[in-house]
Scaffold this motif. Structure first.
Motif, PDB file in Angstrom:
ATOM      1  N   UNK A  26       0.827  -1.211   0.000  1.00 27.98           N
ATOM      2  CA  UNK A  26       0.000   0.000   0.000  1.00 27.98           C
ATOM      3  C   UNK A  26       0.862   1.263   0.000  1.00 27.98           C
ATOM      4  N   UNK A  27       1.962   1.221   0.751  1.00 24.36           N
ATOM      5  CA  UNK A  27       2.880   2.357   0.749  1.00 24.36           C
ATOM      6  C   UNK A  27       3.483   2.576  -0.629  1.00 24.36           C
ATOM      7  N   UNK A  28       3.841   1.494  -1.307  1.00 27.01           N
ATOM      8  CA  UNK A  28       4.394   1.597  -2.654  1.00 27.01           C
ATOM      9  C   UNK A  28       3.367   2.159  -3.633  1.00 27.01           C
ATOM     10  N   UNK A  29       2.142   1.688  -3.523  1.00 29.01           N
ATOM     11  CA  UNK A  29       1.079   2.182  -4.405  1.00 29.01           C
ATOM     12  C   UNK A  29       0.813   3.656  -4.169  1.00 29.01           C
ATOM     13  N   UNK A  30       0.740   4.045  -2.901  1.00 27.02           N
ATOM     14  CA  UNK A  30       0.501   5.450  -2.559  1.00 27.02           C
ATOM     15  C   UNK A  30       1.631   6.337  -3.080  1.00 27.02           C
ATOM     16  N   UNK A  31       2.881   5.889  -2.917  1.00 22.99           N
ATOM     17  CA  UNK A  31       4.021   6.683  -3.372  1.00 22.99           C
ATOM     18  C   UNK A  31       4.054   6.781  -4.894  1.00 22.99           C
ATOM     19  N   UNK A  32       3.660   5.725  -5.591  1.00 22.80           N
ATOM     20  CA  UNK A  32       3.657   5.757  -7.056  1.00 22.80           C
ATOM     21  C   UNK A  32       2.567   6.683  -7.578  1.00 22.80           C
ATOM     22  N   UNK A  33       1.410   6.661  -6.939  1.00 21.30           N
ATOM     23  CA  UNK A  33       0.312   7.524  -7.374  1.00 21.30           C
ATOM     24  C   UNK A  33       0.639   8.987  -7.119  1.00 21.30           C
ATOM     25  N   UNK A  34       1.336   9.248  -6.020  1.00 20.98           N
ATOM     26  CA  UNK A  34       1.675  10.631  -5.662  1.00 20.98           C
ATOM     27  C   UNK A  34       2.932  11.141  -6.378  1.00 20.98           C
ATOM     28  N   UNK A  35       3.523  10.328  -7.237  1.00 16.26           N
ATOM     29  CA  UNK A  35       4.731  10.685  -7.999  1.00 16.26           C
ATOM     30  C   UNK A  35       5.876  11.121  -7.082  1.00 16.26           C
ATOM     31  N   UNK A  36       6.133  10.297  -6.080  1.00 14.20           N
ATOM     32  CA  UNK A  36       7.235  10.543  -5.155  1.00 14.20           C
ATOM     33  C   UNK A  36       8.516  10.043  -5.814  1.00 14.20           C
ATOM     34  N   UNK A  37       9.663  10.400  -5.263  1.00 15.46           N
ATOM     35  CA  UNK A  37      10.939   9.998  -5.847  1.00 15.46           C
ATOM     36  C   UNK A  37      11.048   8.474  -5.939  1.00 15.46           C
ATOM     37  N   UNK A  38      11.937   8.026  -6.796  1.00 19.91           N
ATOM     38  CA  UNK A  38      12.114   6.592  -7.027  1.00 19.91           C
ATOM     39  C   UNK A  38      12.572   5.902  -5.744  1.00 19.91           C
ATOM     40  N   UNK A  39      13.409   6.555  -4.968  1.00 25.32           N
ATOM     41  CA  UNK A  39      13.898   5.972  -3.727  1.00 25.32           C
ATOM     42  C   UNK A  39      12.742   5.687  -2.776  1.00 25.32           C
ATOM     43  N   UNK A  40      11.844   6.623  -2.636  1.00 23.91           N
ATOM     44  CA  UNK A  40      10.701   6.431  -1.737  1.00 23.91           C
ATOM     45  C   UNK A  40       9.637   5.523  -2.338  1.00 23.91           C
ATOM     46  N   UNK A  41       9.576   5.453  -3.669  1.00 23.72           N
ATOM     47  CA  UNK A  41       8.563   4.621  -4.312  1.00 23.72           C
ATOM     48  C   UNK A  41       8.950   3.151  -4.306  1.00 23.72           C
ATOM     49  N   UNK A  42      10.210   2.836  -4.487  1.00 23.82           N
ATOM     50  CA  UNK A  42      10.632   1.439  -4.604  1.00 23.82           C
ATOM     51  C   UNK A  42      11.426   0.925  -3.407  1.00 23.82           C
ATOM     52  N   UNK A  43      12.443   1.657  -3.001  1.00 27.61           N
ATOM     53  CA  UNK A  43      13.393   1.131  -2.027  1.00 27.61           C
ATOM     54  C   UNK A  43      12.770   0.945  -0.646  1.00 27.61           C
ATOM     55  N   UNK A  44      12.181   1.954  -0.084  1.00 29.93           N
ATOM     56  CA  UNK A  44      11.639   1.868   1.266  1.00 29.93           C
ATOM     57  C   UNK A  44      10.458   0.896   1.375  1.00 29.93           C
ATOM     58  N   UNK A  45       9.504   0.925   0.446  1.00 30.56           N
ATOM     59  CA  UNK A  45       8.429  -0.075   0.541  1.00 30.56           C
ATOM     60  C   UNK A  45       8.928  -1.517   0.366  1.00 30.56           C
ATOM     61  N   UNK A  46       9.936  -1.724  -0.474  1.00 27.95           N
ATOM     62  CA  UNK A  46      10.459  -3.078  -0.647  1.00 27.95           C
ATOM     63  C   UNK A  46      11.164  -3.557   0.616  1.00 27.95           C
ATOM     64  N   UNK A  47      11.779  -2.655   1.362  1.00 27.77           N
ATOM     65  CA  UNK A  47      12.370  -3.048   2.646  1.00 27.77           C
ATOM     66  C   UNK A  47      11.287  -3.568   3.583  1.00 27.77           C
ATOM     67  N   UNK A  48      10.162  -2.888   3.614  1.00 28.85           N
ATOM     68  CA  UNK A  48       9.050  -3.303   4.465  1.00 28.85           C
ATOM     69  C   UNK A  48       8.482  -4.641   3.989  1.00 28.85           C
ATOM     70  N   UNK A  49       8.335  -4.789   2.682  1.00 27.33           N
ATOM     71  CA  UNK A  49       7.809  -6.043   2.131  1.00 27.33           C
ATOM     72  C   UNK A  49       8.744  -7.204   2.463  1.00 27.33           C
TER      73      UNK A  49
END
Length: 76
Positions: A26-49
């Motif tokens: 959900x964090x990844x989806x929210x960050x992608x929809x909000x056009x956040x930086x690539x680091x926040x869109x992929x790296x941080x949510x994948x750490x949580x996953x």
């Protein structure tokens, strides 16, 4: 995970891991929809996953092996 299995059941740990994975997704989806930086869109949510998957994967294999009577064929 080995320490937690002594306190909690396998099914409970699997559920907690899946909830953590869903939160990361959900964090990844929210960050992608909000056009956040690539680091926040992929790296941080994948750490949580991956933290969630560390609860799920070993416990699912343990649960599956506990249901098999012939362990040598069940692990293949």
């Amino acid at each position: 995970s080995a320490r937690l299995v002594k306190k909690y059941s396998l099914a409970f740990l699997i559920k907690i891991g899946l909830i953590i994975c869903i939160g990361g997704t959900l964090l990844m989806t929210f960050a992608a929809v909000r056009s956040v930086s690539v680091l926040a869109t992929l790296f941080f949510p994948m750490m949580i996953i991956y933290i969630g998957l560390s609860f799920v994967l070993p416990n699912v294999s343990s649960l599956a092996m506990s249901l098999v009577t012939d362990k040598s064929h069940g692990s293949a």
